[in-house]
Design a protein around this motif. Structure first.
Motif, short mmCIF file in Angstrom:
data_model
loop_
_atom_site.label_atom_id
_atom_site.label_comp_id
_atom_site.label_asym_id
_atom_site.label_seq_id
_atom_site.Cartn_x
_atom_site.Cartn_y
_atom_site.Cartn_z
N GLN A 71 0.82 -1.21 0.00
CA GLN A 71 0.00 0.00 0.00
C GLN A 71 0.86 1.26 0.00
O GLN A 71 0.59 2.21 -0.72
N SER A 104 -4.18 -6.93 -3.16
CA SER A 104 -4.90 -5.84 -2.48
C SER A 104 -4.92 -4.55 -3.31
O SER A 104 -5.65 -3.62 -3.00
N ILE A 105 -4.12 -4.48 -4.37
CA ILE A 105 -4.12 -3.29 -5.23
C ILE A 105 -5.35 -3.36 -6.14
O ILE A 105 -5.52 -4.32 -6.87
N ASN A 106 -6.16 -2.32 -6.09
CA ASN A 106 -7.36 -2.24 -6.92
C ASN A 106 -6.93 -2.09 -8.39
O ASN A 106 -6.20 -1.16 -8.71
N PRO A 107 -7.40 -2.98 -9.28
CA PRO A 107 -6.99 -2.92 -10.69
C PRO A 107 -7.30 -1.58 -11.36
O PRO A 107 -6.50 -1.09 -12.17
N ASP A 108 -8.43 -0.98 -11.03
CA ASP A 108 -8.78 0.31 -11.62
C ASP A 108 -7.82 1.41 -11.15
O ASP A 108 -7.39 2.25 -11.95
N ASP A 109 -7.50 1.40 -9.85
CA ASP A 109 -6.55 2.37 -9.31
C ASP A 109 -5.17 2.17 -9.94
O ASP A 109 -4.45 3.13 -10.20
N TYR A 110 -4.82 0.92 -10.16
CA TYR A 110 -3.52 0.58 -10.74
C TYR A 110 -3.40 1.17 -12.15
O TYR A 110 -2.40 1.81 -12.48
#
Length: 163
Positions: A71, A104-110
């Motif tokens: 994070q 835990s990383i959101n694909p859209d945020d990525y």
């Protein structure tokens, strides 16, 4: 002028107290704590007993560390999965925990972070040749730990690679 000698700790109780303080300040990996205890001058068997105790008392938790690391590096430094994974491997975090933490990383945020990164770099790049410009943007995003296929997708769907 001589450098002051580092204080050696041979007492396990003192080592445990120092390690607890070290872990309470921020999440640590087992390897970071192990290195710190060796720096203090403790013997390997004492180091392993202290680490076991820290895990029992929940001062040390590799899963929690991996989660915090992922994070932090993603949100603060805009690192991609590849660079984050390398960082965790250097801290000797088990592959299973790395994989779990990366989920835990959101694909859209990525994808948004990758697009922002490329956009910012495109504004700073003066290259007029379309191929060279695209190459520079690609290299930059890869150096930040993003996957080549995702970078290609972003560059294809944008006008940034063109001048």
């Amino acid at each position: 002028m001589d450098e002051p000698k580092k204080q050696r700790v041979t007492d396990e109780k003192t080592g445990l107290a120092k390690a607890e303080h070290y872990c309470a300040y921020q999440e640590r990996s087992q390897q970071e704590v192990r290195n710190k205890l060796y720096d203090l001058g403790l013997y390997p068997d004492a180091v392993e007993r202290i680490i076991s105790r820290l895990i029992e008392d929940n001062f040390l938790n590799e899963q929690r560390f991996a989660q915090a690391y992922v994070q932090g590096k993603f949100n603060q430094k805009a690192w991609g999965r590849i660079k984050i994974k390398q960082g965790l491997k250097l801290k000797r975090v088990p592959d299973k925990l790395i994989a779990k933490a990366l989920l835990s990383i959101n694909p859209d945020d990525y994808m948004a972070a990758l697009s922002d990164l490329i956009e910012k770099k495109a504004r700073q790049t003066n290259e007029k040749d379309t191929f060279k410009r695209r190459y520079k943007l690609m290299q930059y995003a890869m150096s930040r730990g993003f996957e080549a296929d995702l970078i290609n997708d972003v560059l294809k769907n944008s006008e940034l690679a063109k001048s």
